[in-house]
Write an enzyme that holds these catalytic residues in place. Structure first.
Site, PDB file in Angstrom:
ATOM      1  N   ASP A   1      -2.571  -2.002  10.428  1.00 49.21           N
ATOM      2  CA  ASP A   1      -2.790  -1.931   8.976  1.00 49.21           C
ATOM      3  C   ASP A   1      -3.380  -3.214   8.395  1.00 49.21           C
ATOM      4  OD1 ASP A   1      -1.827   0.629   8.789  1.00 49.21           O
ATOM      5  OD2 ASP A   1       0.177   0.054   8.096  1.00 49.21           O
TER       6      ASP A   1
ATOM      7  N   PRO B   1       9.527  -4.163  -0.528  1.00 48.97           N
ATOM      8  CA  PRO B   1      10.656  -3.794   0.321  1.00 48.97           C
ATOM      9  C   PRO B   1      10.266  -3.869   1.805  1.00 48.97           C
ATOM     10  CG  PRO B   1      10.388  -2.205  -1.467  1.00 48.97           C
ATOM     11  CD  PRO B   1       9.203  -3.113  -1.530  1.00 48.97           C
TER      12      PRO B   1
ATOM     13  N   LYS C   1       0.844  -1.209   0.000  1.00 49.36           N
ATOM     14  CA  LYS C   1       0.000   0.000   0.000  1.00 49.36           C
ATOM     15  C   LYS C   1       0.873   1.251   0.000  1.00 49.36           C
ATOM     16  CE  LYS C   1       0.760   1.431   4.462  1.00 49.36           C
ATOM     17  NZ  LYS C   1       1.409   2.650   4.863  1.00 49.36           N
TER      18      LYS C   1
ATOM     19  N   ALA D   1       9.507  -0.518   4.954  1.00 44.69           N
ATOM     20  CA  ALA D   1       9.577   0.536   3.948  1.00 44.69           C
ATOM     21  C   ALA D   1       8.417   1.518   4.029  1.00 44.69           C
ATOM     22  CB  ALA D   1       9.591  -0.098   2.559  1.00 44.69           C
ATOM     23  N   GLY D   2       7.417   1.248   4.891  1.00 47.62           N
ATOM     24  CA  GLY D   2       6.223   2.098   4.932  1.00 47.62           C
ATOM     25  C   GLY D   2       5.182   1.649   3.929  1.00 47.62           C
TER      26      GLY D   2
ATOM     27  N   GLY E   1       4.302  -4.194   4.222  1.00 43.77           N
ATOM     28  CA  GLY E   1       4.727  -5.505   3.719  1.00 43.77           C
ATOM     29  C   GLY E   1       4.350  -6.648   4.653  1.00 43.77           C
ATOM     30  N   GLY E   2       4.586  -6.465   5.933  1.00 42.31           N
ATOM     31  CA  GLY E   2       4.248  -7.520   6.901  1.00 42.31           C
ATOM     32  C   GLY E   2       2.737  -7.650   7.049  1.00 42.31           C
ATOM     33  N   SER E   3       2.066  -6.513   7.152  1.00 44.36           N
ATOM     34  CA  SER E   3       0.611  -6.527   7.351  1.00 44.36           C
ATOM     35  C   SER E   3      -0.101  -7.225   6.193  1.00 44.36           C
ATOM     36  CB  SER E   3       0.070  -5.104   7.459  1.00 44.36           C
ATOM     37  OG  SER E   3       0.724  -4.418   8.492  1.00 44.36           O
ATOM     38  N   THR E   4       0.371  -7.001   4.975  1.00 47.03           N
ATOM     39  CA  THR E   4      -0.314  -7.600   3.824  1.00 47.03           C
ATOM     40  C   THR E   4      -0.060  -9.105   3.752  1.00 47.03           C
ATOM     41  OG1 THR E   4      -0.879  -7.245   1.512  1.00 47.03           O
ATOM     42  CG2 THR E   4       1.451  -7.161   2.037  1.00 47.03           C
TER      43      THR E   4
HETATM   44  P1  ATP Z   1       3.869  -0.349   7.858  1.00 44.68           P
HETATM   45  O1  ATP Z   1       3.770   0.384   6.574  1.00 44.68           O
HETATM   46  O2  ATP Z   1       2.642  -1.176   8.181  1.00 44.68           O
HETATM   47  O3  ATP Z   1       4.364   0.477   9.006  1.00 44.68           O
HETATM   48  P2  ATP Z   1       6.377  -1.357   6.989  1.00 44.68           P
HETATM   49  O4  ATP Z   1       6.193  -1.538   5.517  1.00 44.68           O
HETATM   50  O5  ATP Z   1       7.049  -0.104   7.426  1.00 44.68           O
HETATM   51  O6  ATP Z   1       4.963  -1.484   7.675  1.00 44.68           O
HETATM   52  P3  ATP Z   1       7.158  -4.092   7.280  1.00 44.68           P
HETATM   53  O7  ATP Z   1       7.764  -4.416   5.942  1.00 44.68           O
HETATM   54  O8  ATP Z   1       5.817  -4.628   7.556  1.00 44.68           O
HETATM   55  O9  ATP Z   1       7.197  -2.529   7.555  1.00 44.68           O
HETATM   56  O10 ATP Z   1       8.218  -4.575   8.355  1.00 44.68           O
HETATM   57  C1  ATP Z   1       8.284  -4.099   9.678  1.00 44.68           C
HETATM   58  C2  ATP Z   1       9.110  -5.094  10.504  1.00 44.68           C
HETATM   59  O11 ATP Z   1       8.330  -6.286  10.693  1.00 44.68           O
HETATM   60  C3  ATP Z   1      10.381  -5.510   9.781  1.00 44.68           C
HETATM   61  O12 ATP Z   1      11.468  -4.914  10.393  1.00 44.68           O
HETATM   62  C4  ATP Z   1      10.425  -7.029   9.888  1.00 44.68           C
HETATM   63  O13 ATP Z   1      11.525  -7.485  10.647  1.00 44.68           O
HETATM   64  C5  ATP Z   1       9.151  -7.434  10.631  1.00 44.68           C
HETATM   65  N1  ATP Z   1       8.385  -8.498   9.910  1.00 44.68           N
HETATM   66  C6  ATP Z   1       7.824  -9.565  10.457  1.00 44.68           C
HETATM   67  N2  ATP Z   1       7.182 -10.312   9.550  1.00 44.68           N
HETATM   68  C7  ATP Z   1       7.331  -9.703   8.362  1.00 44.68           C
HETATM   69  C8  ATP Z   1       6.888  -9.997   7.031  1.00 44.68           C
HETATM   70  N3  ATP Z   1       6.169 -11.094   6.749  1.00 44.68           N
HETATM   71  N4  ATP Z   1       7.218  -9.117   6.062  1.00 44.68           N
HETATM   72  C9  ATP Z   1       7.930  -8.009   6.349  1.00 44.68           C
HETATM   73  N5  ATP Z   1       8.384  -7.693   7.583  1.00 44.68           N
HETATM   74  C10 ATP Z   1       8.090  -8.521   8.578  1.00 44.68           C
END
Ligand code: ATP
Length: 287
Positions: free
Chosen positions: A133, A91, A12, A94-95, A98-101
């Site tokens: 998220d 990535p 997103k 990255a904001g 990625g984890g939430s999806t």
């Molecule tokens: P948001 O935009 O929701 O704040 P983000 O994109 O900034 O999320 P993510 O990629 O979700 O961040 O990763 C945040 C942390 O979660 C990472 O440092 C990682 O170690 C941890 N993590 C645990 N499971 C996952 C996963 N399946 N994918 C990505 N990161 C994960």
């Protein structure tokens, strides 16, 4: 009997992000317009009798146990004997949620594969316990998110004019979402997004109006910590972006470009200045 489900887990971006207050428990209250994009991870879920929860991450070295939110999503459904394989393209940290999806894809995929019968609303309630998220990632598309991100209102899909693209650039700047929100309290942002105007522009299908209203209060915290984000925005605008913004708490920047040629020119300059190699084109994804 189906044995396998494969889901595309969309990343997103935030078209707007505002922080409007704080709950007594310390959670920040937000108002944001969220948009799914085509970039995403591939999540393959298989019934594998006798294995317990087995998570395999491809294309990254993220943990494959409870430290991974996708693993915790399977636990939340009390699923045993499942193998989840995630091919990572989004990535990390990255904001871009990625984890939430990934967690959302596991909830949706397991619900289908194991015929658990949860409604989307019930899955969103379960997802919220995993992360703010996750409910948005379950529903996807274009949404206004309020509360701590869980109060979702569906908006008309954000579509690009013919030939337009989204350019994503993710610099190697370590950003902790928690730290950014903590620092925001000290900053007290002066400029807030025109969320109502953004919603109106989406309702009118007004691309120029959307591009003109991109705003994120967290930039005031993250950009001074990582000036590279500001530089990437500047390059995108110089190369003709109709708007450019940091997504979430950063560090990813996205630009809306009316032409792919202009987006590619920005991509080349970002690489030539060695700001990052993680630069790619995507488009909005609807539901
Ligand atoms: P948001 O935009 O929701 O704040 P983000 O994109 O900034 O999320 P993510 O990629 O979700 O961040 O990763 C945040 C942390 O979660 C990472 O440092 C990682 O170690 C941890 N993590 C645990 N499971 C996952 C996963 N399946 N994918 C990505 N990161 C994960």
């Amino acid at each position: 009997m189906i044995r396998e489900v494969v889901r595309h887990a969309n990343a997103k971006i935030n078209l707007t992000l505002d922080v409007t207050g704080k709950r007594p428990d310390g959670y920040h209250l937000v108002e944001m317009v969220m948009q799914s994009v085509e970039l995403g991870d591939t999540v393959r879920i298989q019934k594998t009798p006798g294995t317990g929860i087995c998570l395999k991450m491809k294309g990254c070295d993220l943990p494959e146990d409870q430290d991974n939110i996708a693993y915790r999503a399977a636990q939340a459904l009390k699923i045993a004997d499942v193998t989840i394989e995630i091919e990572k393209h989004i990535p990390i940290a990255a904001g871009m949620a990625g984890g939430s999806t990934d967690a959302a894809a596991v909830l949706l995929g397991c619900n289908e594969l194991f015929e658990l019968g949860y409604s989307s609303e019930e899955l969103c309630d379960l997802g919220l316990k995993l992360g703010a998220d996750v409910p948005f990632c379950i529903l996807g598309g274009t949404m206004l998110a309020e509360g701590i991100g869980e109060k979702l209102t569906k908006l008309p899909p954000f579509t690009l004019p013919d030939g337009a693209v989204i350019l994503l650039a993710r610099p190697e700047a370590p950003v902790s979402t928690r730290e950014v929100y903590q620092k925001l309290d000290a900053v007290c942002p002066k400029d807030h997004p025109d969320t109502a105007g953004m919603v109106q522009a989406l309702r009118e299908g007004d691309y120029t109006g959307v591009a003109a209203r991109l705003q994120n209060v967290l930039e005031e915290v993250t950009i001074p910590m990582h000036p590279v984000i500001g530089r990437i925005k500047e390059i995108m605008k110089q190369c003709g972006a109709d708007g450019a913004l940091m997504s979430g708490s950063g560090p990813t920047v996205f630009g809306l470009f009316s032409s792919e040629e202009a987006a590619r020119a920005a991509l080349t300059r970002i690489r030539e200045e060695h700001l990052t190699d993680t630069v790619l084109l995507t488009r909005p994804a609807g539901r």
